[in-house]
Scaffold this motif. Structure first.
Motif, short mmCIF file in Angstrom:
data_model
loop_
_atom_site.label_atom_id
_atom_site.label_comp_id
_atom_site.label_asym_id
_atom_site.label_seq_id
_atom_site.Cartn_x
_atom_site.Cartn_y
_atom_site.Cartn_z
N THR A 32 19.10 -27.34 -18.16
CA THR A 32 19.97 -28.28 -19.30
C THR A 32 21.46 -27.54 -19.55
O THR A 32 21.26 -26.15 -19.49
CB THR A 32 19.21 -28.35 -20.50
N ARG A 33 22.35 -28.15 -19.85
CA ARG A 33 23.54 -27.56 -20.43
C ARG A 33 23.73 -28.44 -21.75
O ARG A 33 23.48 -29.85 -21.78
CB ARG A 33 24.46 -27.83 -19.38
N ARG A 34 24.46 -27.78 -22.65
CA ARG A 34 24.85 -28.58 -23.76
C ARG A 34 26.37 -29.34 -23.19
O ARG A 34 27.32 -28.71 -22.87
CB ARG A 34 25.16 -27.66 -24.91
N GLU A 42 27.99 -36.69 -29.84
CA GLU A 42 27.18 -35.59 -30.35
C GLU A 42 27.12 -34.69 -28.89
O GLU A 42 26.95 -35.16 -27.95
CB GLU A 42 26.22 -35.96 -30.90
N ILE A 43 27.01 -33.44 -29.30
CA ILE A 43 26.55 -32.55 -28.23
C ILE A 43 25.20 -32.66 -28.36
O ILE A 43 24.36 -32.61 -28.87
CB ILE A 43 26.89 -31.18 -28.54
N VAL A 44 24.63 -32.71 -26.77
CA VAL A 44 23.19 -32.82 -26.27
C VAL A 44 22.96 -31.89 -25.31
O VAL A 44 23.71 -31.37 -24.67
CB VAL A 44 23.04 -34.28 -26.12
N ASN A 45 21.68 -31.84 -25.19
CA ASN A 45 21.42 -30.92 -23.97
C ASN A 45 21.08 -31.81 -22.65
O ASN A 45 19.96 -32.82 -22.98
CB ASN A 45 20.04 -30.17 -24.42
N ARG A 127 32.49 -32.72 -18.07
CA ARG A 127 30.98 -33.24 -18.03
C ARG A 127 30.39 -32.98 -16.46
O ARG A 127 29.04 -32.45 -16.43
CB ARG A 127 30.55 -34.67 -18.35
#
Length: 155
Positions: A32-34, A42-45, A127
């Protein structure tokens, strides 16, 4: 009782993305990456994914007129046919592959004949860089990983 997905997949046009899930038999391969997936979100994993795509080659020209590829090619794990073959092989090997229609698929807005878009790919499409897995998996390799995991007990 539903079986958790081993892989998530989504396809849009000439691009297919595939990622090991966090819950399946290859969860230890999930990365996973932020990242921010939605504009002003929002920032998500988010799960990193292999990108298989048929991207046009040699569409850009350098100062001397030589053709070269868009920077997006550095993020691709293989052609669309490679991804479809891997997907087919995973299903044949008994992996649970589930469609994930909301799974982000990159390259929908790239201009492959625009050198500025290529040069600014990391800034304009972060992204794609954040989520792309660069290794080139095969079904045999993934099956070996799962067998090794079962023997070693790593999960």
């Amino acid at each position: 009782m539903s079986v958790p997905a081993d892989f998530h997949v989504n396809r849009r046009g000439p691009v297919l993305v595939l990622a090991p899930s966090r819950e399946g038999r290859l969860a230890h391969l999930a990365e996973t990456r932020r990242v921010v997936l939605d504009r002003d979100g929002e920032i998500v994993n988010a799960l990193c994914r292999w990108i298989f795509a048929d991207l046009p080659r040699g569409t850009l020209r350098d100062d001397w007129g030589n053709p070269y590829d868009h920077q997006a090619h550095t993020l691709v794990a293989g052609a669309l046919a490679d991804g479809e073959e891997l997907l087919r092989a995973l299903v044949e090997q008994g992996f649970n592959v589930q469609d994930a229609p909301d799974f982000f698929v990159p390259f929908q807005t790239l201009a492959f004949d625009d050198s500025e878009d290529s040069d600014l790919l990391r800034r304009r499409h972060p992204r794609a860089f954040a989520l792309a897995r660069r290794e080139r998996p095969t079904a045999a390799h993934l099956v070996t990983w799962i067998r090794d995991t079962m023997v070693v007990g790593e999960r």
